[in-house]
Scaffold this active site. Sequence first.
Site, PDB file in Angstrom:
ATOM      1  N   ALA A 163       0.840  -1.210   0.000  1.00 23.50           N
ATOM      2  CA  ALA A 163       0.000   0.000   0.000  1.00 23.50           C
ATOM      3  C   ALA A 163       0.867   1.249   0.000  1.00 23.50           C
ATOM      4  CB  ALA A 163      -0.916   0.005   1.226  1.00 23.50           C
TER       5      ALA A 163
ATOM      6  N   GLN B 157       0.769   5.747  -1.530  1.00 28.59           N
ATOM      7  CA  GLN B 157       0.432   6.761  -2.533  1.00 28.59           C
ATOM      8  C   GLN B 157       1.582   6.610  -3.520  1.00 28.59           C
ATOM      9  OE1 GLN B 157       0.169   8.846  -5.106  1.00 28.59           O
ATOM     10  NE2 GLN B 157       1.564  10.273  -4.102  1.00 28.59           N
TER      11      GLN B 157
ATOM     12  N   SER C 118      11.502   1.039  -4.139  1.00 26.55           N
ATOM     13  CA  SER C 118      11.341   1.475  -5.528  1.00 26.55           C
ATOM     14  C   SER C 118      12.643   1.997  -6.136  1.00 26.55           C
ATOM     15  CB  SER C 118      10.300   2.595  -5.553  1.00 26.55           C
ATOM     16  OG  SER C 118      10.359   3.303  -6.761  1.00 26.55           O
TER      17      SER C 118
ATOM     18  N   GLU D  35      12.734   4.473  -7.833  1.00 22.84           N
ATOM     19  CA  GLU D  35      12.629   5.928  -7.707  1.00 22.84           C
ATOM     20  C   GLU D  35      13.549   6.435  -6.581  1.00 22.84           C
ATOM     21  OE1 GLU D  35      10.958   7.850  -9.846  1.00 22.84           O
ATOM     22  OE2 GLU D  35      11.011   9.746  -8.761  1.00 22.84           O
TER      23      GLU D  35
ATOM     24  N   TYR E 271       7.859  11.299  -3.170  1.00 25.24           N
ATOM     25  CA  TYR E 271       7.587   9.850  -3.164  1.00 25.24           C
ATOM     26  C   TYR E 271       8.898   9.077  -2.954  1.00 25.24           C
ATOM     27  CZ  TYR E 271       6.794   5.195  -5.181  1.00 25.24           C
ATOM     28  OH  TYR E 271       6.756   3.832  -5.392  1.00 25.24           O
TER      29      TYR E 271
ATOM     30  N   LYS F 148       9.955   6.682   0.213  1.00 23.23           N
ATOM     31  CA  LYS F 148      10.347   5.274   0.037  1.00 23.23           C
ATOM     32  C   LYS F 148      11.738   5.008   0.638  1.00 23.23           C
ATOM     33  CE  LYS F 148       6.985   3.062  -2.198  1.00 23.23           C
ATOM     34  NZ  LYS F 148       6.293   1.886  -1.666  1.00 23.23           N
TER      35      LYS F 148
ATOM     36  N   ARG G 107       0.124   3.020 -19.295  1.00 20.70           N
ATOM     37  CA  ARG G 107      -1.312   2.712 -19.413  1.00 20.70           C
ATOM     38  C   ARG G 107      -2.072   3.904 -19.973  1.00 20.70           C
ATOM     39  NH1 ARG G 107      -5.717   0.108 -16.992  1.00 20.70           N
ATOM     40  NH2 ARG G 107      -7.053  -0.143 -18.810  1.00 20.70           N
TER      41      ARG G 107
HETATM   42  P1  NAP Z   1      -1.001   0.968  -7.070  1.00 11.35           P
HETATM   43  O1  NAP Z   1      -1.634   0.247  -8.224  1.00 11.35           O
HETATM   44  O2  NAP Z   1      -1.036   2.438  -7.032  1.00 11.35           O
HETATM   45  O3  NAP Z   1      -1.685   0.377  -5.725  1.00 11.35           O
HETATM   46  C1  NAP Z   1      -1.516   1.020  -4.498  1.00 11.35           C
HETATM   47  C2  NAP Z   1      -2.358   0.293  -3.465  1.00 11.35           C
HETATM   48  O4  NAP Z   1      -2.208   0.964  -2.200  1.00 11.35           O
HETATM   49  C3  NAP Z   1      -3.862   0.279  -3.776  1.00 11.35           C
HETATM   50  O5  NAP Z   1      -4.401  -0.944  -3.375  1.00 11.35           O
HETATM   51  C4  NAP Z   1      -4.380   1.392  -2.890  1.00 11.35           C
HETATM   52  O6  NAP Z   1      -5.746   1.269  -2.532  1.00 11.35           O
HETATM   53  C5  NAP Z   1      -3.511   1.186  -1.664  1.00 11.35           C
HETATM   54  N1  NAP Z   1      -3.488   2.364  -0.771  1.00 11.35           N
HETATM   55  C6  NAP Z   1      -3.188   3.633  -1.093  1.00 11.35           C
HETATM   56  N2  NAP Z   1      -3.289   4.416  -0.006  1.00 11.35           N
HETATM   57  C7  NAP Z   1      -3.666   3.617   1.021  1.00 11.35           C
HETATM   58  C8  NAP Z   1      -3.953   3.842   2.392  1.00 11.35           C
HETATM   59  N3  NAP Z   1      -3.902   5.071   2.921  1.00 11.35           N
HETATM   60  N4  NAP Z   1      -4.308   2.797   3.169  1.00 11.35           N
HETATM   61  C9  NAP Z   1      -4.410   1.552   2.634  1.00 11.35           C
HETATM   62  N5  NAP Z   1      -4.172   1.278   1.329  1.00 11.35           N
HETATM   63  C10 NAP Z   1      -3.799   2.303   0.536  1.00 11.35           C
HETATM   64  O7  NAP Z   1       0.533   0.532  -6.926  1.00 11.35           O
HETATM   65  P2  NAP Z   1       1.309  -0.708  -7.575  1.00 11.35           P
HETATM   66  O8  NAP Z   1       1.818  -0.312  -8.900  1.00 11.35           O
HETATM   67  O9  NAP Z   1       0.509  -1.924  -7.410  1.00 11.35           O
HETATM   68  O10 NAP Z   1       2.594  -0.774  -6.616  1.00 11.35           O
HETATM   69  C11 NAP Z   1       2.571  -1.511  -5.416  1.00 11.35           C
HETATM   70  C12 NAP Z   1       3.649  -0.981  -4.488  1.00 11.35           C
HETATM   71  O11 NAP Z   1       4.929  -1.099  -5.104  1.00 11.35           O
HETATM   72  C13 NAP Z   1       3.518   0.480  -4.106  1.00 11.35           C
HETATM   73  O12 NAP Z   1       4.010   0.630  -2.785  1.00 11.35           O
HETATM   74  C14 NAP Z   1       4.443   1.201  -5.079  1.00 11.35           C
HETATM   75  O13 NAP Z   1       4.880   2.410  -4.513  1.00 11.35           O
HETATM   76  C15 NAP Z   1       5.564   0.180  -5.185  1.00 11.35           C
HETATM   77  N6  NAP Z   1       6.318   0.171  -6.441  1.00 11.35           N
HETATM   78  C16 NAP Z   1       5.651   0.093  -7.626  1.00 11.35           C
HETATM   79  C17 NAP Z   1       6.373   0.025  -8.810  1.00 11.35           C
HETATM   80  C18 NAP Z   1       5.673  -0.083 -10.140  1.00 11.35           C
HETATM   81  O14 NAP Z   1       6.328   0.158 -11.167  1.00 11.35           O
HETATM   82  N7  NAP Z   1       4.409  -0.468 -10.178  1.00 11.35           N
HETATM   83  C19 NAP Z   1       7.781   0.022  -8.767  1.00 11.35           C
HETATM   84  C20 NAP Z   1       8.409   0.073  -7.526  1.00 11.35           C
HETATM   85  C21 NAP Z   1       7.668   0.136  -6.368  1.00 11.35           C
HETATM   86  P3  NAP Z   1      -6.922   1.845  -3.499  1.00 11.35           P
HETATM   87  O15 NAP Z   1      -7.109   0.802  -4.579  1.00 11.35           O
HETATM   88  O16 NAP Z   1      -8.078   1.964  -2.574  1.00 11.35           O
HETATM   89  O17 NAP Z   1      -6.441   3.140  -4.044  1.00 11.35           O
HETATM   90  O1  G4F Z   2       4.608   6.199 -15.455  1.00 12.39           O
HETATM   91  P1  G4F Z   2       5.198   7.190 -14.531  1.00 12.39           P
HETATM   92  O2  G4F Z   2       4.278   8.107 -13.831  1.00 12.39           O
HETATM   93  O3  G4F Z   2       6.095   6.348 -13.516  1.00 12.39           O
HETATM   94  P2  G4F Z   2       7.286   6.773 -12.526  1.00 12.39           P
HETATM   95  O4  G4F Z   2       7.255   8.203 -12.202  1.00 12.39           O
HETATM   96  O5  G4F Z   2       8.557   6.236 -13.103  1.00 12.39           O
HETATM   97  O6  G4F Z   2       6.905   5.983 -11.200  1.00 12.39           O
HETATM   98  C1  G4F Z   2       6.497   4.617 -11.255  1.00 12.39           C
HETATM   99  O7  G4F Z   2       7.636   3.793 -11.154  1.00 12.39           O
HETATM  100  C2  G4F Z   2       8.349   3.883  -9.902  1.00 12.39           C
HETATM  101  C3  G4F Z   2       9.560   2.940 -10.008  1.00 12.39           C
HETATM  102  O8  G4F Z   2      10.663   3.669 -10.482  1.00 12.39           O
HETATM  103  C4  G4F Z   2       7.394   3.456  -8.799  1.00 12.39           C
HETATM  104  F1  G4F Z   2       8.060   3.427  -7.609  1.00 12.39           F
HETATM  105  C5  G4F Z   2       6.223   4.420  -8.758  1.00 12.39           C
HETATM  106  O9  G4F Z   2       5.313   3.980  -7.745  1.00 12.39           O
HETATM  107  C6  G4F Z   2       5.513   4.375 -10.111  1.00 12.39           C
HETATM  108  O10 G4F Z   2       4.943   3.096 -10.244  1.00 12.39           O
HETATM  109  O11 G4F Z   2       6.269   8.082 -15.318  1.00 12.39           O
HETATM  110  C7  G4F Z   2       7.315   7.515 -16.056  1.00 12.39           C
HETATM  111  C8  G4F Z   2       8.007   8.612 -16.862  1.00 12.39           C
HETATM  112  C9  G4F Z   2       8.388   9.831 -16.019  1.00 12.39           C
HETATM  113  O12 G4F Z   2       9.673  10.240 -16.376  1.00 12.39           O
HETATM  114  C10 G4F Z   2       7.387  10.898 -16.422  1.00 12.39           C
HETATM  115  O13 G4F Z   2       7.866  12.232 -16.332  1.00 12.39           O
HETATM  116  O14 G4F Z   2       7.083   9.090 -17.835  1.00 12.39           O
HETATM  117  C11 G4F Z   2       7.148  10.497 -17.858  1.00 12.39           C
HETATM  118  N1  G4F Z   2       5.874  11.011 -18.410  1.00 12.39           N
HETATM  119  C12 G4F Z   2       5.759  11.702 -19.570  1.00 12.39           C
HETATM  120  N2  G4F Z   2       4.476  12.058 -19.769  1.00 12.39           N
HETATM  121  C13 G4F Z   2       4.660  10.901 -17.848  1.00 12.39           C
HETATM  122  C14 G4F Z   2       3.769  11.573 -18.709  1.00 12.39           C
HETATM  123  N3  G4F Z   2       4.238  10.299 -16.713  1.00 12.39           N
HETATM  124  C15 G4F Z   2       2.913  10.354 -16.428  1.00 12.39           C
HETATM  125  N4  G4F Z   2       2.453   9.729 -15.323  1.00 12.39           N
HETATM  126  N5  G4F Z   2       2.009  11.015 -17.228  1.00 12.39           N
HETATM  127  C16 G4F Z   2       2.389  11.637 -18.380  1.00 12.39           C
HETATM  128  O15 G4F Z   2       1.570  12.229 -19.096  1.00 12.39           O
END
Ligand code: NAP
Ligand code: G4F
Length: 396
Positions: free
Chosen positions: A109, A111, A153, A155, A176, A180, A218
């Site tokens: 979980a 933000q 992450s 990040e 963020y 982390k 996405r």
């Molecule tokens: P996500 O789709 O944004 O899911 C976040 C989850 O956290 C959702 O289930 C959300 O609930 C829940 N949440 C948010 N605020 C909360 C709160 N106050 N109390 C309880 N639950 C809460 O993220 P994800 O992509 O699956 O990523 C999972 C984890 O890995 C996150 O910690 C993210 O920072 C980390 N991470 C992700 C990536 C990536 O590329 N995806 C990479 C590195 C690390 P709701 O559905 O109700 O909003």
């Molecule tokens: O898809 P993003 O928002 O992912 P970002 O910032 O890399 O973060 C994701 O990956 C992290 C792991 O490194 C996680 F920890 C984090 O929770 C999340 O899942 O943006 C990717 C790149 C950035 O450089 C951003 O500036 O895409 C660039 N970008 C360009 N146009 C955009 C957009 N990002 C978003 N969200 N929306 C745009 O329109």
Amino acid sequence: MERTKFTGKHSREKPSTSASASTCRKALITGITGQDGSYLAELLLSKGYKVHGLIRRSSTFNTERIDHIYVDPHDSEAKLFLHYGDMTDSGQLTNLIYNVKPDEIYHLAAQSHVRVSFDMPEFTGDITGIGTTRLLEAIRRSGIKTRFYQASSSEMFGDSPAPQNEETPFKPQSPYGAAKVYAYWMARNYREGYGMFAVNGILFNHESPRRGETFVTRKTTRALARIKFGLQDKLYLGNLDAKRDWGYAPDYVEAMWLMLQQKEPDDFVIATGETHSVKEFVNLAFAHAGIEIEWKGKSKSEKGIIRSLTSNLQPLPSNMKVGDCLIEIDPRYFRPLEVGFLQGDASKARKILNWEPKVRFKEMVKIMVDSDIKDLEKMKQCQDVIRKLSDNKSRQ
Ligand code: NAP
Ligand code: G4F
């Protein structure tokens, strides 16, 4: 909702009991309604776990990603149990952990949106940073023995030079990333100070058809599908030049599980080692749907224009033609600080966890584009049926 392959034993089927070591183990997932939480829940159910998930109370349904694996808890076959709670509510976290007594806790979980963290830095620190401390303290105070996974992450590396591995210094470039880093160190402190089995999975970006709709991958595939169906004219993006090491989410949740099966707790980078720019992602996605993009102009005035259309990938909107502008820059999507280049070195995970990414960049882009197009096709078919039914009704 698309289904993952794992062992094919999820959803309403009885989960496999063949993984004897895992049989009847209990896991708690925070963030179960998110992208990773939903794939992880499927994986653990397929391994015979009982899965408990923390969900937030919401005025609208927020369980879309896990509805297909949910079984009424009155059913004796039920293996998935959902509990209301929030990362701000320490009392509920302690109760939950004490009552469930999970063998493994996957703390996902957060933000998790980097751009949003600049608008809500304090909230992000509270949920993404201190939320981890609340959970670690809940484990310590409840006195149960469990294994803890912290969703760290890439990040956190910020602008540290690539390729980044477990030894690379953290230089976060966002609230963020900073939250982390704090959570990462809290997990290590509880490991080193209290002997807790706590690990950090430092995961690079990973995507899927279940990725949140405002992350750039996405956002692009969804907009592309809508453009293809004539529901949207343009896609507005921010920085096109940022490079990311993009992997496939179902592969990454397997790595989470592997980390908690090791003899000793340790931290691991999980990445593909391949890096691509946002522009490359966009080009590939549109090309897969039969739209070749060429880029004209510079920085804020850069535009993605149709160079060619591949007719065998019709239907495309009848008014779409070569030279039309489909992509523009909106500076609102720029960030006060940007992470320009991420590329992970997952050698340690390869060696110790025996983990390898199975789905690579190009295939992942295609999976995401196909999924968004298929969803809209299904919706269109439903609308066609409804239209036919109402036509028939009005003729009666
Ligand atoms: P996500 O789709 O944004 O899911 C976040 C989850 O956290 C959702 O289930 C959300 O609930 C829940 N949440 C948010 N605020 C909360 C709160 N106050 N109390 C309880 N639950 C809460 O993220 P994800 O992509 O699956 O990523 C999972 C984890 O890995 C996150 O910690 C993210 O920072 C980390 N991470 C992700 C990536 C990536 O590329 N995806 C990479 C590195 C690390 P709701 O559905 O109700 O909003
Ligand atoms: O898809 P993003 O928002 O992912 P970002 O910032 O890399 O973060 C994701 O990956 C992290 C792991 O490194 C996680 F920890 C984090 O929770 C999340 O899942 O943006 C990717 C790149 C950035 O450089 C951003 O500036 O895409 C660039 N970008 C360009 N146009 C955009 C957009 N990002 C978003 N969200 N929306 C745009 O329109």
